[in-house]
Every structure is written in C-alpha cells, then in structure tokens.
Design a protein around this motif. Structure first.
Motif, short mmCIF file in Angstrom:
data_model
loop_
_atom_site.label_atom_id
_atom_site.label_comp_id
_atom_site.label_asym_id
_atom_site.label_seq_id
_atom_site.Cartn_x
_atom_site.Cartn_y
_atom_site.Cartn_z
N GLN A 252 3.06 14.46 -11.07
CA GLN A 252 3.41 14.64 -12.47
C GLN A 252 4.91 14.94 -12.62
N LEU A 253 5.42 14.89 -13.83
CA LEU A 253 6.86 15.05 -14.05
C LEU A 253 7.34 16.46 -13.81
N CYS B 166 4.94 7.98 -5.11
CA CYS B 166 4.77 9.42 -4.85
C CYS B 166 3.41 9.91 -5.34
N CYS B 167 2.88 10.91 -4.64
CA CYS B 167 1.58 11.45 -5.03
C CYS B 167 1.58 12.97 -4.88
N LEU B 168 0.46 13.55 -5.24
CA LEU B 168 0.23 15.00 -5.17
C LEU B 168 -1.08 15.20 -4.43
N ALA C 79 -0.19 8.10 -13.83
CA ALA C 79 1.26 8.23 -14.04
C ALA C 79 2.04 7.02 -13.52
N ALA C 80 1.38 5.87 -13.35
CA ALA C 80 2.07 4.74 -12.73
C ALA C 80 1.78 3.42 -13.45
N CYS D 228 13.27 13.60 -8.46
CA CYS D 228 12.29 13.24 -9.49
C CYS D 228 10.88 13.21 -8.92
N THR D 229 9.94 13.73 -9.70
CA THR D 229 8.53 13.56 -9.36
C THR D 229 7.96 12.48 -10.27
#
Length: 637
Positions: free
Chosen positions: A433-434, A249-251, A283-284, A142-143
C-alpha cells in the motif's frame, strides 16, 4: 526473496545435471529437520512483516519519474549504518529482484502481546525515514506495487537499453538486464527460467477498453524476431520478462506457530482468506504504460516465472518431461495440510511418487508427504558450484532451493537446522500500500485474524477448487465492489457463543455443497444479518473479550476501520484510486495510455501521500492523521 546463496552460479545445463541430486538431498535435509523438531511444542507467537520498496528519481523540470537503479548501493549503505554496527538495530534491509528495489523488515520479530500492534506503524515509518535519509535529492522511496511505465522506453535511471539478443539474461524487448539486481541469483533465475521453458515467458494482461482505446489493440514490436508477434494477444498488454512480475512490490507476513500442528492449521485456514485480502489490497492496475483491466499483480507475476515446458503445459505430448503441471510455480496452494482440510482437497495433485513413498516410509503422514512431493516435482532453478555437496544433517540449502522457488499464496516453513526458530507460516498474497498506516492495517488485520482462528477455533475451509476460482475473481477490476466469492457460511465448528451470529448448521446435517455460498467482500468482512457474521465484528468481539489497554485498542480499531471501509467501498482501494487519478488527469486521452507526465504526476502524488505531506480522503478517510502514542491518547480518522 527466498534463498540467497553466495558463490559461482552454474549454467542451466549444469544445474539440470544436478537436479536429481538436489531433490534427493533436499528430501534428506527435510527429514533431518522433521525428526529433530516434529515434536517441538510451546514456541511463542512471533511474527514479522516484509515490505518491498521501489527507488524512484524525479525529474521535475521535464516532469518525468524513473526507477533509480541504485538499490545495491542504497542497501549496502543501510546495512553498514544499521545491522553491521548494531545487531539489535530496529530495521533490517535485504535485496530484491529489481536493482531499483529493496526490502525492509523489523530488526526483531514482534512478540505475542497485543501491545506489539502499537509499534508496527512506527517501525515501518522508521524504515521509510531511514532509507530516505541515504537517498539523493529528488529521489524517493515508494511503496507502489507496480510502476506504471515499467518496460517503457527510458523508464530507468541511468537509461538502459533492453537486451533482446542471445546472451542477455531475459532477452526482453522491454526490460533491460541492468534493472535486475546484480546478485547472481537473480540473473541466473531469469536466464534459467527461460532456458528451462524453452522460450521467453509470456505475459498477456487484458487492456482496459476506454472510449478511445483502439479496438482491437494490436501492437508491433521493433527488434522482434517473431516470438513476440506470435505470443502477444490482441487487446492485451504483452510482456516478456521475469522483471514484469518479480519487479513488482508486495507486503508479506510470517508467523511462528507453537507447534507443527498449529502451523498446519494456520496454513489451511488462511488459504481461503488469501483471495479476499488480495482483492482488498488491490493496488496494481497499470502495466507497461497502459491501463489494464485487472487490479492485482498475481497473474502477472505467476506468468513471469512460469518455467513449464510446452509438454508440461499440455501443448505437446509428454516425451522429455515427467508430468503435466497445471500451474506455474508461482500460484495458489494445491493441497491443505491438516486432517480437517483433507476432504476439501479436490484439486488433482501432481506429485513425485518416489519421493512420496520415501517420505511415508520414513514416517511422514500422507498430507505432509504429498505436499512435499508436490513441491519437488519442480527443478532447481539456480545452483552454486560451492553448494552442491552439503552436510544434510546440518544444512538445508537443497531443500530451500526447491521450497523457496515454489512461490505460493501460503508457504509452510520448517525450522532451519540447529536454530531456535519454530514452525512458521507465510501469508503472501497482499499488495503493498502507499502509506505505512495502510500497510500496518493490513498486517495487523491478518495477524489478529490468526489469533482469532486459534482462540475461537474458526473454520474457513472450502474446496480448494473454489479458492482457485476466488483467486481469479480477486484480480479483476474493482473486485472489492463487484466480485462474488465462495466463502464458508458456518465458520464456527459446532457453534461459538462468543461470536455473535455464529452457530452450527441447522440440525447438524449440512452437506458439502451447502457449507459455502457466494458472498461479496463487504459481507465477508463486515457481515450481513442472516447471512454471515463478518470478520471485523468477530475481531471486535475478540478484542472485547481480551484485556487490552486503551492505547492498543484505539490503534487496532483504527486499522480495522480502514479495512471495514475499504471492504464496503466507502474508501477506495489503491487500484481504484490510481485509476480515477489517471482518468481525471488533464493529459489523459481516454485511450488507456499512461504518458511520462501522467506517470510523474501519479508517483509524485503517491510519494506526497506516503510522506504525509498530502491528505487523501478517498483512500484514508477525512482528517486522517498518523497514529501518535502519548499516554492513552491515540488519534483516529
């Protein structure tokens, strides 16, 4: 995740004894690198992304989902099947903080041609499929930026109890040491941050006040020795371990510049963009089983690694420490690096004066010297016995020891010794992101922005104090639609005929106070007549002036369309979508609590969307389909 040395980790007391040695030799190592490559020119554009993933295990019978503590085994299998067999394998896998996490990157950096944008989503999809292929039945990759029930009883598989007693790495009431990656760096970081600080880290996130949320919300904690009761704030979600931040988690994106001056320019120009993109990628919204009143992880992760003592935080007079330090070592940048940025350096900068004077004496300019001297006010947090005495001319571990544990919105990265890698800049504020499509869109948006900054000589600089204010606004609930951000009005230095609506200040007499104003994300990204041209229209203008094949152009326009619609509010951020999903869940009692079953439903839906087994028009638009390349045809939404 920074420097991953192998060896025997030293205790905090031993590490502290060697702190000056690490700092002194870290500076010598930096100087050797600088002398060797300061004049290096004409490195080609290369760039790459880093995506962090969580491993989850579904229990469909009991409607539970837990974090699977199998990261090390999964990582080993992926590396054995990939890079260890084929050095040119298209994906690379690396460890992350949580034993339920892994990090994936492209096997080779992307290059400077526009057609490279066509391969980003395909590579991300390969990573997801590759990792999923080695998982057990009912496990998934999962992202998700923050696991909603991280720190709740039974959130891991196998189930592990927290270790709040002395001897545990974190002493957390909620986060078991088994959830920390077994590489000695991670538990040593956790333990040494706590030892250096003199107490456990303290994270307090405001609760979202729903109709039935207790007011005030005051928690009691079993097994508390009194530290939690003292640290926890009413109406806040209390957390007490590094894992609550670094376990998210990050990007991230890293760029190689053609020279040191170009790298310094990109570092500066992207810094004001950080809070904007962070809000766009929000997203958190959930922490420790509660609905919070923030949408981004940044403040949580900042507090989770805050190793400052009470003296350094200004709570006690300086006695045993040298400095008052205004921020955690995980925070926004404190100084610009280019001459253009110097006048906007309006934050008091704490520096090691001896290191600064040494660097200046050795020929390092003021701005770069103060940047390094600011990073080096920090202590090394981990040190390995085998890595104390090094060859400063050919190794950089001591420099990277300090550099890689200053986790800021932007990172300025000198080349490694004796390598063909150039000067690099890392863009760090984005939330993961998802879907692969979304992650590709955000990455391409930022990479394309760097090309436009350099081609059009755009200027986004504003006082860093205003960037810091923007960082605070960006984390608030629904900041994309509700927040107002300081942004520069005239971003074209002296005007640029190529960029529609971009021109010099009237009569060229604009004062500092008039250079920037408050704007919405929609205005910054999409533009508003008479106010600001908008970043998306500027990127479109750039594309129109470039020779780009139809396939690539369609791909990029698809990505920009997503960013555009997220900025306008037409499409939801992941954080907003998650909030609405929980609010509409039949089990939700409007009390800000996320139960096991609600969490199961949410993560299962996230996984279905990520695997393209379910459409989500609120996030991705109506009729979204994955981008496929066939000749010059590209599907769109």
């Amino acid at each position: 995740m920074g420097l991953l040395s192998q060896g025997s980790p030293l205790s905090w007391e031993e590490t502290q004894r060697h702190a000056e040695h690490v700092r002194r030799h870290g500076i010598l190592q930096f100087l050797h690198i600088y002398r060797a490559v300061a004049e290096r020119q004409k490195d080609v554009l290369k760039w790459g992304d880093e995506v962090e993933y969580m491993l989850v295990a579904f229990d469909h019978e009991h409607k539970k989902v837990r974090l699977s503590l199998t990261g090390e085994e999964v990582l080993y299998t992926l590396q054995e099947k990939g890079e260890r067999v084929n050095p040119n394998h298209p994906t690379l896998w690396r460890p992350e903080y949580g034993s339920y996490m892994i990090e994936g990157t492209p096997g080779q950096p992307y290059g400077g041609t526009m057609s490279e944008f066509n391969t980003v989503q395909d590579n991300m999809r390969k990573r997801r499929q590759e990792a999923a292929s080695v998982l057990k039945e009912d496990e998934a990759l999962c992202t998700v930026t923050s696991f909603p029930r991280l720190g709740c009883p039974g959130f891991t598989l196998p189930e592990c109890e927290p270790t709040p007693v002395e001897g545990g790495a974190s002493k957390s009431l909620f986060f078991p040491d088994e959830a920390i990656n077994k590489h000695p760096r991670f538990s040593t970081l956790t333990r040494n941050i706590r030892h250096r600080r003199g107490e456990k880290v303290v994270i307090n996130v405001p609760i979202f006040k729903d109709k039935n949320t207790p007011s005030p919300l005051i928690e009691t904690f079993p097994k508390d020795d009194g530290e939690a009761a003292k640290a926890a704030k009413p109406d806040h979600i209390y957390m007490d371990a590094m894992g609550f931040g670094m376990g998210n988690c990050c990007l991230q994106v890293t760029f190689q510049a053609c020279s040191i001056s170009e790298a310094r320019c990109l570092y500066d120009q992207l810094a004001p963009i950080c809070p904007i993109v962070m809000a766009l990628s929000a997203a958190a919204p959930f922490y420790r089983g509660y609905v919070s009143d923030i949408d981004c992880r940044w403040g949580v992760i900042s507090a989770s690694v805050d190793d400052r003592t009470r003296e350094e935080r200004g709570l006690e007079p300086l006695k045993n420490n040298h400095y008052r330090i205004s921020k955690s070592r995980y925070d926004s940048i404190d100084s610009y690096l280019s001459e253009c940025g110097e006048k906007y350096n309006d934050i008091d900068l704490t520096i090691d004066k001896e290191i600064y004077e040494h660097l200046v004496k050795e020929g390092i300019d003021h701005l770069l010297a103060q940047h390094i001297a600011h990073l080096f006010i920090r202590d090394p947090l981990t040190l390995f016995e085998e890595k104390i005495h090094l060859d400063d001319a050919n190794e950089s571990d001591h420099f990277e020891n300090i550099q890689s544990t200053n986790w800021q919105t932007m990172r300025f990265k000198p080349p490694p010794p004796n390598s063909d890698i150039g000067w690099r800049v890392e863009f760090r504020p984005m939330e993961v992101q998802l879907t692969d499509f979304e992650n590709s869109a955000y990455v391409v948006f930022v990479v394309l922005l760097t090309r436009v900054i350099l081609s059009y000589k755009l200027d986004f600089l504003i006082p860093l104090s205003k960037v810091d204010e923007n960082m605070k606004v960006a984390q608030k609930r629904d900041a994309v639609r509700q927040g107002m951000f300081y942004f520069r009005k005239d971003i074209c230095k002296g005007g640029n005929a190529v960029v529609d609506g971009c021109g010099p200040a009237q009569n060229g007499k604009e004062t500092d106070a008039e250079e920037y104003t408050l704007m919405s994300i929609d205005t910054i990204i999409n533009g508003k007549d008479g106010v600001f041209p908008g970043l998306i229209p500027i990127l479109n203008s750039y594309l129109e002036n470039m020779e780009v094949d139809v396939d690539t152009r369609c791909t990029i326009l698809n990505y920009l369309k997503l960013i555009k619609k997220r900025a306008s509010g037409e499409l939801m951020t992941v954080a907003r979508w998650m909030r609405e999903f929980i609010a509409n869940h039949p089990d939700y009692k409007q009390d800000s609590v996320i139960t096991d079953e609600m969490n199961y439903s949410l993560i299962r839906k996230c996984n279905q969307i990520a695997q393209e087994k379910a459409e989500c028009p609120e996030l991705l638009g109506v009729g979204f389909k994955k981008i496929k390349h066939s000749g010059n045809k590209t599907s769109s939404f």
